[in-house]
Design an enzyme around this catalytic site. Sequence first.
Site, PDB file in Angstrom:
ATOM      1  N   LYS A  52       0.840  -1.206   0.000  1.00 19.03           N
ATOM      2  CA  LYS A  52       0.000   0.000   0.000  1.00 19.03           C
ATOM      3  C   LYS A  52       0.872   1.252   0.000  1.00 19.03           C
ATOM      4  CE  LYS A  52      -3.843  -2.453   2.225  1.00 19.03           C
ATOM      5  NZ  LYS A  52      -4.634  -2.722   3.439  1.00 19.03           N
ATOM      6  N   GLN A  96      -4.352  -1.539   9.680  1.00 15.57           N
ATOM      7  CA  GLN A  96      -4.343  -2.887   9.106  1.00 15.57           C
ATOM      8  C   GLN A  96      -4.895  -3.888  10.109  1.00 15.57           C
ATOM      9  OE1 GLN A  96      -3.636  -3.400   5.906  1.00 15.57           O
ATOM     10  NE2 GLN A  96      -3.981  -5.586   5.998  1.00 15.57           N
ATOM     11  N   ASP A 119     -10.879   2.875   4.400  1.00 13.22           N
ATOM     12  CA  ASP A 119     -11.231   1.449   4.356  1.00 13.22           C
ATOM     13  C   ASP A 119     -12.750   1.263   4.338  1.00 13.22           C
ATOM     14  OD1 ASP A 119      -9.201  -0.473   4.166  1.00 13.22           O
ATOM     15  OD2 ASP A 119      -8.545  -0.100   6.221  1.00 13.22           O
TER      16      ASP A 119
HETATM   17  N1  GUN Z   1      -6.975  -6.896   6.536  1.00 14.78           N
HETATM   18  C1  GUN Z   1      -7.379  -7.653   5.499  1.00 14.78           C
HETATM   19  N2  GUN Z   1      -7.921  -6.880   4.536  1.00 14.78           N
HETATM   20  C2  GUN Z   1      -7.861  -5.605   4.985  1.00 14.78           C
HETATM   21  C3  GUN Z   1      -8.265  -4.353   4.430  1.00 14.78           C
HETATM   22  O1  GUN Z   1      -8.813  -4.239   3.327  1.00 14.78           O
HETATM   23  N3  GUN Z   1      -8.029  -3.268   5.209  1.00 14.78           N
HETATM   24  C4  GUN Z   1      -7.443  -3.363   6.428  1.00 14.78           C
HETATM   25  N4  GUN Z   1      -7.276  -2.232   7.122  1.00 14.78           N
HETATM   26  N5  GUN Z   1      -7.065  -4.509   6.972  1.00 14.78           N
HETATM   27  C5  GUN Z   1      -7.278  -5.626   6.244  1.00 14.78           C
END
Ligand code: GUN
Length: 295
Positions: A52, A96, A119
């Site tokens: 990311k 995350q 998100d």
């Molecule tokens: N863990 C697994 N997928 C995601 C996601 O799309 N965003 C976040 N913040 N954590 C995750």
Amino acid sequence: MQILDGKLVSAAIKAELAEQVAQLKAEGKKTPHLAAILVGNNGASETYVASKVKSCAEIGFNSTLLRFDEHISEKHLLDHITSLNENADIDGILVQLPLPKHINEELVINNIDPSKDVDGFHPMNVGKMVSGLPTFIPATPYGIMLMLEHYNIETKGKHAVVIGRSHIVGTPMSILLSRNSNPGNCTVTLTHSQTKNLKELCLQADIIVAAIGKPGFVTADMVKEGAVIIDVGINRIADETKKSGFRLVGDVKFDEVAPKSSYITPVPGGVGLMTIAALLKNTYHAAIGQKGGMN
Ligand code: GUN
């Protein structure tokens, strides 16, 4: 059978965003800035967050990575989120998941400023999504919708079976596919661990979205000829022939399912890359004060 190429589609989305960012900069406007929070040393989470952050740099976004020891207190983490909420230079915040067991994920998500919640996990944004209002759509289902759109895949009137009801993928996916939109207008069956006759349901599916986190869960005998297969799984399987000691496999047994499908996403190279592209789109929209690329 056609491969749905996440590399190709995400590159096109990133190229478009790079142009938009260059335009913002040329107009003297602020550069989109994503803050990512990573707690602990979960290998998969480290990989996702690194991708990311790297993608931000590739398209000209600023990014800040905040890394914390797995023993960080909930209070300390919440204080950091408050400070990011108050920092006018930060447009998007992502924490995350999963978080260590001693931290209440719901509390953490609820403390993110909804206008920076790229998100789309904050209940206010989930509520807006369910109501069909402009908002941030969770990145994985948003990325899948962008993929279906890119390949012009007919979804109207189709039966979509979503496997897995997580807040991150399955539940929002079922809502987006059932909307009166294109892509959308599906008849959706949301299946989970208590579902009976999963195989029979899958055999009726024109579209299967596998988001259950079990390697090779969807097998050829569960798939109708010509179905569209979206594989959300990113599972690590021990493999001594690899330098990392593992390889990635999806929730779908690709080799046996692919020949029966009309379209299929590979793992890696499918949905994972689309998740990042969608997150970047959300961050761009946060920066220009306009939410929801889907709406
Ligand atoms: N863990 C697994 N997928 C995601 C996601 O799309 N965003 C976040 N913040 N954590 C995750």
